[in-house]
Motif scaffolding. Sequence first.
Motif, PDB file in Angstrom:
ATOM      1  N   HIS A   1       0.851  -0.964   0.255  1.00 19.48           N
ATOM      2  CA  HIS A   1       0.214  -0.220   0.554  1.00 19.48           C
ATOM      3  C   HIS A   1       0.851   0.795  -0.139  1.00 19.48           C
ATOM      4  O   HIS A   1      -0.053   2.018  -0.994  1.00 19.48           O
ATOM      5  CB  HIS A   1      -0.905  -0.237   0.975  1.00 19.48           C
ATOM      6  N   PHE A   2       2.089   1.449   0.737  1.00 20.86           N
ATOM      7  CA  PHE A   2       2.354   1.996   0.868  1.00 20.86           C
ATOM      8  C   PHE A   2       3.905   2.823  -0.381  1.00 20.86           C
ATOM      9  O   PHE A   2       4.530   3.172   0.010  1.00 20.86           O
ATOM     10  CB  PHE A   2       3.774   2.788   2.376  1.00 20.86           C
ATOM     11  N   ASP A   3       4.045   1.552  -0.816  1.00 23.61           N
ATOM     12  CA  ASP A   3       4.567   1.485  -2.134  1.00 23.61           C
ATOM     13  C   ASP A   3       3.853   2.004  -3.510  1.00 23.61           C
ATOM     14  O   ASP A   3       3.287   1.101  -3.990  1.00 23.61           O
ATOM     15  CB  ASP A   3       5.473  -0.029  -2.628  1.00 23.61           C
ATOM     16  N   LEU A   4       4.394   3.250  -3.970  1.00 23.60           N
ATOM     17  CA  LEU A   4       4.048   3.885  -4.809  1.00 23.60           C
ATOM     18  C   LEU A   4       3.839   3.084  -6.310  1.00 23.60           C
ATOM     19  O   LEU A   4       3.302   2.925  -6.780  1.00 23.60           O
ATOM     20  CB  LEU A   4       4.486   5.445  -5.223  1.00 23.60           C
ATOM     21  N   ALA A   5       5.390   2.249  -7.011  1.00 27.48           N
ATOM     22  CA  ALA A   5       5.506   1.884  -7.705  1.00 27.48           C
ATOM     23  C   ALA A   5       4.663   0.645  -7.407  1.00 27.48           C
ATOM     24  O   ALA A   5       4.105   0.389  -8.882  1.00 27.48           O
ATOM     25  CB  ALA A   5       7.090   0.795  -7.421  1.00 27.48           C
ATOM     26  N   HIS A   6       4.409  -0.461  -6.794  1.00 28.42           N
ATOM     27  CA  HIS A   6       3.626  -1.249  -6.849  1.00 28.42           C
ATOM     28  C   HIS A   6       1.998  -0.446  -6.816  1.00 28.42           C
ATOM     29  O   HIS A   6       1.141  -0.735  -7.716  1.00 28.42           O
ATOM     30  CB  HIS A   6       3.151  -1.801  -5.407  1.00 28.42           C
ATOM     31  N   THR A   7       1.554   0.202  -6.104  1.00 23.42           N
ATOM     32  CA  THR A   7      -0.058   0.668  -6.435  1.00 23.42           C
ATOM     33  C   THR A   7       0.321   1.925  -7.822  1.00 23.42           C
ATOM     34  O   THR A   7      -0.910   1.137  -8.685  1.00 23.42           O
ATOM     35  CB  THR A   7       0.025   2.284  -5.833  1.00 23.42           C
ATOM     36  N   SER A   8       0.978   1.599  -9.039  1.00 29.78           N
ATOM     37  CA  SER A   8       1.114   2.399 -10.250  1.00 29.78           C
ATOM     38  C   SER A   8       1.409   0.869 -10.712  1.00 29.78           C
ATOM     39  O   SER A   8       0.050   0.462 -11.766  1.00 29.78           O
ATOM     40  CB  SER A   8       1.946   3.134 -10.756  1.00 29.78           C
ATOM     41  N   GLU A   9       1.315  -0.105 -10.533  1.00 31.77           N
ATOM     42  CA  GLU A   9       1.354  -1.324 -11.358  1.00 31.77           C
ATOM     43  C   GLU A   9       0.081  -1.723 -11.282  1.00 31.77           C
ATOM     44  O   GLU A   9      -0.807  -2.637 -12.101  1.00 31.77           O
ATOM     45  CB  GLU A   9       2.244  -2.876 -10.884  1.00 31.77           C
TER      46      GLU A   9
END
Length: 343
Positions: A191-199
């Motif tokens: 949740h706090f990983d912006l790259a994961h959220t984008s993916e």
Amino acid sequence: MKERYESGGSAMTRPGEGVTRAEARTALEIAARASLRAPSVFNTQPWRWRLSGEVLELSSDPGRRLGVTDAEGRLLLLSCGGALHHARVSLAAAGWCAEVDRLPEEKHPDLLARIRVPGRTTPDPDAGELIAAISRRRTDRRAFGDRPVSERSLTRLRRLVEAQGAYLHLVPDDRVPELAISVDEAADANHFDLAHTSELTDWTHRPAWTADGVPPTTAVEPSLRRVPVRNFLPDGSPGLLPGADHDEGAAYVIIFGTTDQPVDLLRGGEAMSALLLRATADGLATAPISEAVEVAWPRRLLGRLLSGVGEPYLVVRLGYVEATDPVPPSPRRAPADVIRIED
């Protein structure tokens, strides 16, 4: 690493004794088509098939690997293993003996398997049941009811998983809170990983023409559960209500192996496919939970549930859903986009 898969009890017919090149190629093409509905992380469908002569080759598609969620490529291999098992089941159900060579060339790590059909045998009725389950299988993220999964069903699934070269661990009820913590820790990290959220956003907001990804119609609204369920649409409106239940009767199992080497992860994917299809054929609802294996620290917590004897590949929630309406199917890519046919 070669394996010959022979089912049934009749003598095998060898090439040249009634099996033509055209028949073998047709069987292999049908098997590749059967694999198109195999489960995959975020429905990325990260595999490719090449039919050349009388050999069917399975390769991973690096362009479809989740660079953030699956940085090590573990889930890609599990997904491709699922496609391989779907193809094997198709051949067994049709009465073909399949010779499978896994990871045949060290210099070509994307090449995962070669399949040949050296002859015919009696069609496998169990494989026939699994083939019939392919079109019905769904990832059901809704809450499961109070009805427990029987020990007989779990034993049958365990034997199937072991037949594919992996292992199955049932999480005891008193340790389900530990599983919940590992999944919750992974969800927080993502949740706090912006790259994961984008993916995640990329694979949940796919144009229709891509025929992949997780459509909103199959996502479920957040609710109180024994183990958290991934929120695929944190900023949107999921298409499914969770229902009034809370997974009280659900069984949580961990598919695991002895190492995290590519061949073992591939076999883990084959075991995943066998479990999901058999559970579907037996009337169970299924929902793979990959969050806890996506992040290193929660994956170590999962390892503790295995008492350190294995490498966790995937968690699967099993149970019964009270709702009678089926989960909508996820999109699948066209055969021509996945299967390359040569002379």
